[in-house]
Design a protein around this motif. Sequence first.
Motif, PDB file in Angstrom:
ATOM      1  N   GLU A  20       5.993 -21.320  18.080  1.00 33.87           N
ATOM      2  CA  GLU A  20       5.743 -20.663  19.436  1.00 33.87           C
ATOM      3  C   GLU A  20       4.482 -19.665  19.485  1.00 33.87           C
ATOM      4  O   GLU A  20       3.726 -19.962  20.541  1.00 33.87           O
ATOM      5  N   ASP A  23       1.591 -22.116  18.901  1.00 30.70           N
ATOM      6  CA  ASP A  23       1.241 -22.959  19.976  1.00 30.70           C
ATOM      7  C   ASP A  23       0.527 -22.283  21.003  1.00 30.70           C
ATOM      8  O   ASP A  23      -0.323 -22.861  21.680  1.00 30.70           O
ATOM      9  N   ARG A  24       0.964 -21.210  21.273  1.00 27.63           N
ATOM     10  CA  ARG A  24      -0.086 -20.127  22.242  1.00 27.63           C
ATOM     11  C   ARG A  24      -1.239 -19.547  21.862  1.00 27.63           C
ATOM     12  O   ARG A  24      -2.123 -19.681  22.839  1.00 27.63           O
ATOM     13  N   ARG A  25      -1.253 -19.167  20.543  1.00 20.06           N
ATOM     14  CA  ARG A  25      -2.543 -18.600  19.937  1.00 20.06           C
ATOM     15  C   ARG A  25      -3.375 -19.073  19.134  1.00 20.06           C
ATOM     16  O   ARG A  25      -4.458 -18.781  18.820  1.00 20.06           O
ATOM     17  N   ARG A 165       1.033 -28.614  26.449  1.00 17.11           N
ATOM     18  CA  ARG A 165       1.032 -27.182  26.292  1.00 17.11           C
ATOM     19  C   ARG A 165       0.734 -26.412  27.490  1.00 17.11           C
ATOM     20  O   ARG A 165       1.229 -25.375  27.650  1.00 17.11           O
ATOM     21  N   VAL A 169       3.456 -23.419  29.865  1.00 14.93           N
ATOM     22  CA  VAL A 169       3.191 -22.104  30.155  1.00 14.93           C
ATOM     23  C   VAL A 169       2.868 -21.892  31.725  1.00 14.93           C
ATOM     24  O   VAL A 169       2.659 -21.142  32.239  1.00 14.93           O
TER      25      VAL A 169
END
Length: 207
Positions: A20, A23-25, A165, A169
């Motif tokens: 997680e 995936d975001r950063r 992706r 969000v």
Amino acid sequence: MVRQERAARTRAALVRAAAEEIDRRGYDGTSLNKVINAAGISMGALTFHFSTKSELADEVQSQGSHAARTVADHVTAGSGPALQAVIDLTLELARLLEEDPVVRSAARLARERPGSPAWSAAWLPAVHSLLAQAQRDGQLHPAVLPETIAALVVHLVAGTETYARARSVATDTARASAVVQLGRIWQLALSGISPREPSDGPPTPRS
């Protein structure tokens, strides 16, 4: 047995939390402190299972690739038309990319870590095999090469990763799912891939 089960749960929680964060950063933007905070696990527990961030990322990639390979094996084991199987495979990959941050992270890590095996290596050989069969079965337009379609598939899946992706969000719930979006794209692409016979139209994407 209880200790083994606890260790397995801890390891799974670490992989999930790492996925997680990555995936975001991205790989460089992810720290082990962020991972343990997200997982609610101590640094000592993390280093017991993974001594470095690289080892943890390796496990994320391994699990994400395994999930994709399992889908590819399942689709190729079917008995339907090969071209339809290619479409079904991409839609199942889209579903994985949308639902599983481990899979999305595996795809991202393959790009961001030099020397990493390509995530597509888990499923692209199946695409090549299916397209070769589709050509032998007369399912492709004579002017279209299987390798060109394979390149199209790679681009579609890569675009789906980005789309999934962003959707993960997004607060706009009206945005179509990655599977639906890819199905619509296939509907457009099929008119230039599948020969149209008077009594038999092209395969249709399944959601």
